[in-house]
Design a protein around this motif. Structure first.
Motif, PDB file in Angstrom:
ATOM      1  N   MET A  11     -19.876  -8.127  -0.745  1.00  0.00           N
ATOM      2  CA  MET A  11     -20.821  -7.480  -1.665  1.00  0.00           C
ATOM      3  C   MET A  11     -20.206  -6.187  -2.213  1.00  0.00           C
ATOM      4  O   MET A  11     -19.542  -5.456  -1.495  1.00  0.00           O
ATOM      5  N   ILE A  12     -20.427  -5.937  -3.489  1.00  0.00           N
ATOM      6  CA  ILE A  12     -19.876  -4.745  -4.120  1.00  0.00           C
ATOM      7  C   ILE A  12     -20.745  -3.543  -3.751  1.00  0.00           C
ATOM      8  O   ILE A  12     -21.939  -3.533  -4.048  1.00  0.00           O
TER       9      ILE A  12
ATOM     10  N   ALA B 148     -22.790   5.782 -10.155  1.00  0.00           N
ATOM     11  CA  ALA B 148     -22.761   4.995  -8.921  1.00  0.00           C
ATOM     12  C   ALA B 148     -23.671   5.622  -7.866  1.00  0.00           C
ATOM     13  O   ALA B 148     -24.455   4.929  -7.214  1.00  0.00           O
TER      14      ALA B 148
ATOM     15  N   PHE C   5     -26.891   3.884  -5.988  1.00  0.00           N
ATOM     16  CA  PHE C   5     -26.844   3.457  -4.597  1.00  0.00           C
ATOM     17  C   PHE C   5     -27.504   4.422  -3.620  1.00  0.00           C
ATOM     18  O   PHE C   5     -27.801   4.034  -2.503  1.00  0.00           O
TER      19      PHE C   5
ATOM     20  N   THR D 122     -18.648   2.233  -2.236  1.00  0.00           N
ATOM     21  CA  THR D 122     -17.258   2.634  -2.030  1.00  0.00           C
ATOM     22  C   THR D 122     -16.330   2.050  -3.090  1.00  0.00           C
ATOM     23  O   THR D 122     -15.375   2.706  -3.505  1.00  0.00           O
ATOM     24  N   HIS D 123     -16.612   0.826  -3.542  1.00  0.00           N
ATOM     25  CA  HIS D 123     -15.760   0.227  -4.570  1.00  0.00           C
ATOM     26  C   HIS D 123     -15.706   1.119  -5.813  1.00  0.00           C
ATOM     27  O   HIS D 123     -14.632   1.403  -6.348  1.00  0.00           O
ATOM     28  N   TYR D 124     -16.894   1.564  -6.243  1.00  0.00           N
ATOM     29  CA  TYR D 124     -16.941   2.405  -7.447  1.00  0.00           C
ATOM     30  C   TYR D 124     -16.252   3.740  -7.201  1.00  0.00           C
ATOM     31  O   TYR D 124     -15.568   4.265  -8.079  1.00  0.00           O
ATOM     32  N   LEU D 125     -16.427   4.275  -5.974  1.00  0.00           N
ATOM     33  CA  LEU D 125     -15.796   5.563  -5.685  1.00  0.00           C
ATOM     34  C   LEU D 125     -14.281   5.438  -5.715  1.00  0.00           C
ATOM     35  O   LEU D 125     -13.580   6.350  -6.177  1.00  0.00           O
TER      36      LEU D 125
END
Lengths: 101, 168
Positions: free
Chosen positions: A1-2, A48, A52, A5-8
Motif C-alpha cells: 500500500m502506498i 501528503a 495522511f 513515506t513514499h511521498y516523503l
C-alpha cells in the motif's frame, strides 16, 4: 500500500536535486529551475501530510499560497535576469558581482 | 488484476517520471533539455497530487506551473541567449562537492523520514476538494487570501518596473 513515506521520499529526492541545481549551475535561469524544484518538493510534502495525518484541507490551502508565491517569484526573478542581461550581456551569475549598477 | 495493483504500478511510474525528469533538469548540459525535463517533473507532481486526492491542486499545478511558469522560463532562456547558436550549453562548477553534499542531505532526510513515527489522524477519503477549499478561502483564510492578491499585484508592478527601459 502506498503510504506517507513514499511521498516523503519522492519529495526528499526532488529537494536534493533542486539544491544540486542551485549549487552547481552558473546560468541564472537554471538556478531558477532549481528553486522551482525545491518549492514543488515542499508542496508535495504539504499535500501528503494534509492527506495522511490530519484529514482536513489546511495543507492544500497552504500549498495554493505556496504556488502563488512561486509564480510571483518567477516573474520578479526573470525581470531581474532580463535586466542583468541588458546590463552585463550575460546571465552568468559569477559576473554579477558589483553592487552599484 | 485488481485495482490496487494497477494504482501501485501507476504510482511508481509517476514517481520515477518525476524524479527522473528532475535529474534531467539538474544534470543535462542543454538548457532546452532542462526545461523539457521540468515540464515532465511538473506533470509528474500533478499526477502525484491526483494520487493524494487533491484534484484542485492538480489542476492548479497544470495551469500555473505548466502554463505559466514554464512559459516564463522559456521566454527567459530565449531572451537571454543568442538564438543563432542553438546549443544553449550551460556550465556547471563545483560538481563533485555539491554531489557529495546532496547525497548527505538526501541520506539524512531519508533517515529522518523513515525512522519517525508520524501522527496519523485518519486518511481523507478521495472526494472533490474544490468547493471545500473555496469555502476555506472565504472563511478562515480570508486575510491571507486578500494579502496574496495584493502581493500578486505588487509583484506584477515590480516586475514591470524592473524590466522597463530607463530614459537615458
Amino acid at each position: 500500500m502506498i503510504g506517507l513515506t513514499h511521498y516523503l521520499v519522492i519529495s526528499a529526492a526532488l529537494f536534493s536535486l533542486g539544491i544540486m541545481c542551485v549549487l552547481t549551475r552558473k546560468n541564472a535561469v537554471s538556478v531558477l529551475m532549481g528553486i522551482e524544484l525545491i518549492l514543488n518538493s515542499a508542496n508535495l510534502n504539504l499535500v501528503a501530510f494534509s492527506r495522511f495525518t490530519s484529514g482536513n484541507l489546511d495543507g492544500q490551502v497552504f500549498a495554493v499560497f505556496t504556488i502563488i508565491v512561486a509564480a510571483a517569484e518567477v516573474a520578479v526573478a526573470l525581470a531581474i535576469v532580463l535586466s542583468m542581461y541588458r546590463m552585463l550581456r550575460s546571465v552568468n551569475l559569477d559576473r554579477a558581482d558589483t553592487l552599484k549598477g | 488484476m485488481n485495482a490496487n495493483l494497477v494504482s501501485q504500478i501507476l504510482f511508481y511510474f509517476f514517481a520515477v517520471l518525476t524524479v527522473g525528469s528532475a535529474a534531467v533538469v539538474v544534470f543535462s548540459r542543454s538548457l532546452i533539455y532542462s526545461i523539457f525535463g521540468l515540464l515532465f517533473t511538473f506533470f509528474g507532481v500533478a499526477a502525484l497530487y491526483v494520487f493524494l486526492g487533491a484534484d484542485f491542486l492538480a489542476a492548479t499545478q497544470m495551469v500555473i506551473y505548466v502554463g505559466g511558469v514554464l512559459v516564463l522560463l522559456l521566454f527567459g532562456v530565449m531572451l537571454t541567449h543568442k538564438l543563432y547558436n542553438l546549443d544553449l550549453k550551460t556550465e556547471t562548477f563545483q560538481f563533485v562537492p555539491a554531489l557529495l553534499l546532496i547525497v548527505a542531505v538526501f541520506g539524512v532526510l531519508l533517515l529522518a523520514m523513515t525512522r519517525a513515527t508520524w501522527f496519523s489522524g485518519g486518511v481523507r477519503p478521495p472526494e472533490p476538494t474544490t468547493a471545500e477549499i473555496g469555502k476555506m478561502f472565504m472563511r478562515e483564510y480570508i486575510l491571507p487570501f486578500e494579502v496574496a492578491s495584493v502581493f500578486l499585484l505588487i509583484a506584477l508592478i515590480g516586475a514591470a518596473m524592473i524590466v522597463r527601459r530607463r530614459a537615458q
